[in-house]
Write a protein that holds these residues in place. Structure first.
Motif, PDB file in Angstrom:
ATOM      1  N   ARG A 312     -11.490 -23.189   6.627  1.00  0.00           N
ATOM      2  CA  ARG A 312     -10.238 -22.793   7.283  1.00  0.00           C
ATOM      3  C   ARG A 312      -9.298 -22.023   6.355  1.00  0.00           C
ATOM      4  O   ARG A 312      -8.748 -20.983   6.732  1.00  0.00           O
ATOM      5  CB  ARG A 312      -9.519 -24.020   7.845  1.00  0.00           C
ATOM      6  N   TRP A 313      -9.075 -22.555   5.155  1.00  0.00           N
ATOM      7  CA  TRP A 313      -8.144 -21.904   4.239  1.00  0.00           C
ATOM      8  C   TRP A 313      -8.676 -20.562   3.746  1.00  0.00           C
ATOM      9  O   TRP A 313      -7.894 -19.632   3.490  1.00  0.00           O
ATOM     10  CB  TRP A 313      -7.820 -22.829   3.061  1.00  0.00           C
ATOM     11  N   HIS A 314      -9.994 -20.453   3.607  1.00  0.00           N
ATOM     12  CA  HIS A 314     -10.561 -19.176   3.228  1.00  0.00           C
ATOM     13  C   HIS A 314     -10.309 -18.128   4.321  1.00  0.00           C
ATOM     14  O   HIS A 314      -9.944 -16.981   4.032  1.00  0.00           O
ATOM     15  CB  HIS A 314     -12.079 -19.317   2.995  1.00  0.00           C
ATOM     16  N   ILE A 315     -10.511 -18.535   5.574  1.00  0.00           N
ATOM     17  CA  ILE A 315     -10.277 -17.614   6.692  1.00  0.00           C
ATOM     18  C   ILE A 315      -8.807 -17.195   6.740  1.00  0.00           C
ATOM     19  O   ILE A 315      -8.477 -16.006   6.874  1.00  0.00           O
ATOM     20  CB  ILE A 315     -10.685 -18.269   8.023  1.00  0.00           C
ATOM     21  N   ALA A 316      -7.904 -18.188   6.636  1.00  0.00           N
ATOM     22  CA  ALA A 316      -6.474 -17.916   6.732  1.00  0.00           C
ATOM     23  C   ALA A 316      -5.996 -17.006   5.599  1.00  0.00           C
ATOM     24  O   ALA A 316      -5.208 -16.072   5.823  1.00  0.00           O
ATOM     25  CB  ALA A 316      -5.695 -19.227   6.720  1.00  0.00           C
ATOM     26  N   CYS A 318      -7.687 -14.800   3.937  1.00  0.00           N
ATOM     27  CA  CYS A 318      -8.185 -13.438   4.178  1.00  0.00           C
ATOM     28  C   CYS A 318      -7.343 -12.717   5.228  1.00  0.00           C
ATOM     29  O   CYS A 318      -7.013 -11.533   5.085  1.00  0.00           O
ATOM     30  CB  CYS A 318      -9.643 -13.491   4.615  1.00  0.00           C
ATOM     31  N   LEU A 319      -6.982 -13.426   6.285  1.00  0.00           N
ATOM     32  CA  LEU A 319      -6.167 -12.824   7.336  1.00  0.00           C
ATOM     33  C   LEU A 319      -4.774 -12.463   6.828  1.00  0.00           C
ATOM     34  O   LEU A 319      -4.218 -11.418   7.194  1.00  0.00           O
ATOM     35  CB  LEU A 319      -6.077 -13.772   8.536  1.00  0.00           C
ATOM     36  N   LEU A 320      -4.202 -13.310   5.988  1.00  0.00           N
ATOM     37  CA  LEU A 320      -2.888 -12.998   5.418  1.00  0.00           C
ATOM     38  C   LEU A 320      -2.967 -11.767   4.515  1.00  0.00           C
ATOM     39  O   LEU A 320      -2.041 -10.946   4.489  1.00  0.00           O
ATOM     40  CB  LEU A 320      -2.359 -14.204   4.637  1.00  0.00           C
ATOM     41  N   LEU A 321      -4.062 -11.639   3.776  1.00  0.00           N
ATOM     42  CA  LEU A 321      -4.240 -10.456   2.935  1.00  0.00           C
ATOM     43  C   LEU A 321      -4.303  -9.193   3.800  1.00  0.00           C
ATOM     44  O   LEU A 321      -3.696  -8.162   3.456  1.00  0.00           O
ATOM     45  CB  LEU A 321      -5.525 -10.593   2.120  1.00  0.00           C
ATOM     46  N   SER A 322      -4.989  -9.280   4.921  1.00  0.00           N
ATOM     47  CA  SER A 322      -5.050  -8.114   5.807  1.00  0.00           C
ATOM     48  C   SER A 322      -3.676  -7.793   6.400  1.00  0.00           C
ATOM     49  O   SER A 322      -3.335  -6.619   6.590  1.00  0.00           O
ATOM     50  CB  SER A 322      -6.078  -8.341   6.925  1.00  0.00           C
ATOM     51  N   VAL A 413      -0.943 -12.390  10.927  1.00  0.00           N
ATOM     52  CA  VAL A 413      -0.255 -13.617  10.499  1.00  0.00           C
ATOM     53  C   VAL A 413      -0.469 -14.736  11.514  1.00  0.00           C
ATOM     54  O   VAL A 413      -0.758 -15.885  11.154  1.00  0.00           O
ATOM     55  CB  VAL A 413       1.261 -13.351  10.309  1.00  0.00           C
ATOM     56  N   VAL A 414      -0.356 -14.401  12.793  1.00  0.00           N
ATOM     57  CA  VAL A 414      -0.597 -15.398  13.851  1.00  0.00           C
ATOM     58  C   VAL A 414      -2.039 -15.901  13.788  1.00  0.00           C
ATOM     59  O   VAL A 414      -2.300 -17.106  13.925  1.00  0.00           O
ATOM     60  CB  VAL A 414      -0.302 -14.793  15.238  1.00  0.00           C
ATOM     61  N   ALA A 415      -2.975 -15.012  13.555  1.00  0.00           N
ATOM     62  CA  ALA A 415      -4.385 -15.396  13.477  1.00  0.00           C
ATOM     63  C   ALA A 415      -4.633 -16.351  12.313  1.00  0.00           C
ATOM     64  O   ALA A 415      -5.440 -17.284  12.416  1.00  0.00           O
ATOM     65  CB  ALA A 415      -5.255 -14.158  13.337  1.00  0.00           C
ATOM     66  N   ALA A 416      -3.952 -16.133  11.190  1.00  0.00           N
ATOM     67  CA  ALA A 416      -4.086 -17.033  10.046  1.00  0.00           C
ATOM     68  C   ALA A 416      -3.626 -18.440  10.406  1.00  0.00           C
ATOM     69  O   ALA A 416      -4.258 -19.445  10.037  1.00  0.00           O
ATOM     70  CB  ALA A 416      -3.284 -16.502   8.858  1.00  0.00           C
ATOM     71  N   LEU A 417      -2.535 -18.519  11.152  1.00  0.00           N
ATOM     72  CA  LEU A 417      -2.033 -19.834  11.585  1.00  0.00           C
ATOM     73  C   LEU A 417      -3.012 -20.499  12.551  1.00  0.00           C
ATOM     74  O   LEU A 417      -3.206 -21.729  12.515  1.00  0.00           O
ATOM     75  CB  LEU A 417      -0.659 -19.678  12.244  1.00  0.00           C
ATOM     76  N   LEU A 418      -3.636 -19.714  13.409  1.00  0.00           N
ATOM     77  CA  LEU A 418      -4.634 -20.262  14.320  1.00  0.00           C
ATOM     78  C   LEU A 418      -5.829 -20.827  13.553  1.00  0.00           C
ATOM     79  O   LEU A 418      -6.364 -21.890  13.892  1.00  0.00           O
ATOM     80  CB  LEU A 418      -5.120 -19.176  15.291  1.00  0.00           C
TER      81      LEU A 418
END
Length: 434
Positions: A312-316, A318-322, A413-418
């Motif tokens: 989960r944290w790896h996914i989040a 990465c999304l924040l970096l994007s 950012v929303v996707a990272a929270l999801l």
């Protein structure tokens, strides 16, 4: 008789070397046929007089065709086997991709791109499901990451290759973009035929595995399925009932919006910030840099995710970096800055895929896993349409890419929270804490 740790590692290396390079090649061809329209965008718009809205709609409508047929295609794969079904997919999409060289109007552009999506439906989700037949959860993020760097390296290969082919403009009376569809479509048909001879449906059919290796791998995959709870959720209906899947679907939708903004609009974004001072050939070459960086980081993130057994944290992250990358690109005023910003966006979006697909496939087994991957691809297909279409509409309305890029940043950012909100099913959690 079991295998010790050294022999188990050797077995996974053997499987990796026998499967991943070939699957990698198939996916590079798949990705090039899907996004080569982005490299030819400026020439197509010039020759066929397409507006940004027409181009964005045609580029994105592919994903609606794919989304409509991903689920039935993936279910067919579980019935007839990966070898035959993947061959059928590749041959049919190679034919349609080649036919794009004959488009003359917006309507023919829409129809052919839609049919390309229909013919290609099920390829990527089928490949992800296929990897679950060979790799247990603790090995899967690395395997998926190695396979998925094909999407980023396709950009590295695609830029110079497309530039070279586009320089054939006028040869034998064909435009450069027509040569592009021809030279990248025909090899797909030949590779589709090769699948019938080189791919095996299951480890039991692999002549290059010993009987002991087949037995041990079969037991290891069963044990992994039971430990994760996937064995208890193997029917298609189980996929629809899994709440975590729908949370992940939201994150995946956003990721695909971003991925295809990068794939289909980056050359035009870079041209815009350079104010036309740089040729399309150089722009295509510069566009390879974000993909190269994404390829390296995809491997790093996949390794880190498996090593820490964390998704989960790896996914989040990465999304924040994007999100940072897209926001930076929105305010960039020079080619170098915009290229750095798009590199951050690409690295974040591509690097999340190893942990993402490992998390998804660890929750379900059998037909449910195939259905879950297809469901996510359907949602992602809608995202793939939304990204190019939204960007084209906003570009025509505002004469700038800023609005679309800022919207994408907020969505990431929303996707990272999801991703952080995902909770593994209770049966899985119980296994982990016991």
């Amino acid at each position: 008789m079991g295998l010790d740790t050294a022999n188990a590692r050797a077995l996974y290396r053997k499987i990796t070397w026998r499967l991943i390079p070939y699957m990698f090649l198939l996916y590079i061809v798949n990705y090039l046929d899907r996004v080569n329209v982005g490299f030819a965008a400026m020439d197509i718009q010039r020759d066929l007089h397409f507006s940004n809205t027409v181009y964005g709609t045609g580029a994105g409508i592919y994903f609606l065709g794919s989304a409509l047929f991903d689920l039935p295609s993936n279910l067919m794969l579980t019935r007839v086997g990966a070898r035959r079904w993947m061959a059928r997919i590749m041959i049919s999409w190679g034919v349609i991709s080649t036919c794009l060289m004959f488009m003359k109007s917006a309507e023919s552009f829409y129809v052919l791109r839609f049919l390309l999506g229909v013919s290609e439906a099920g390829f990527f989700p089928g490949m992800i499901v296929y990897l679950t037949y060979w790799f247990p959860t603790q090995e899967r993020a690395r395997a998926i990451s190695r396979f998925m760097i094909a999407t980023s390296l396709a950009g590295v290969v695609g830029g110079p290759l497309s530039s070279a082919v586009l320089r054939m403009d006028g040869w034998h009376g064909l435009a450069g973009w027509q040569w592009l569809f021809l030279t990248e479509g025909m090899p797909t048909i030949l590779l589709g035929i090769s699948v019938l001879f080189l791919l095996r449906d299951h480890p039991d059919e692999a002549r290059w595995l010993t009987t002991q290796e087949k037995t041990w791998l079969d037991e290891e995959l069963k044990r992994d399925s039971e430990a994760s709870g996937a064995a208890a959720r193997h029917r298609l209906g189980d996929a629809f009932k899994l709440r975590a899947l729908w949370v992940l679907a939201g994150a995946y939708f956003v990721s695909q919006v971003g991925v295809y903004i990068v794939n289909l609009w980056m050359p035009l974004i870079l041209t815009s910030v350079s104010h036309g001072a740089v040729s399309s050939i150089l722009i295509d070459r510069y566009s390879t840099l974000p993909y190269l960086a994404a390829a390296v980081m995809t491997l790093v993130v996949g390794w880190s995710s498996d090593r820490r057994d964390e998704r989960r944290w790896h996914i989040a992250a990465c999304l924040l970096l994007s999100a940072i990358g897209f926001a930076w690109a929105a305010v960039a005023h020079g080619l170098v800055i915009a290229l750095c910003a798009m590199t951050l966006a690409a690295v974040g979006l591509w690097s999340m895929m190893g942990p993402f697909w490992t998390l998804t496939t660890s929750m379900l087994g059998g037909t449910a896993a195939a259905g879950a991957v297809a469901i996510l691809q359907i949602v992602g297909g809608v995202g793939g349409f939304t990204g190019p279409y939204m960007t084209g509409r906003l570009r025509d309305a505002t004469h700038s890419f800023t609005g679309g890029l800022l919207v994408m940043s907020g969505m990431a950012v929303v996707a990272a929270l999801l991703a952080l909100a995902v909770r593994r099913p209770k049966t899985v959690a119980a296994k982990v804490t016991s």
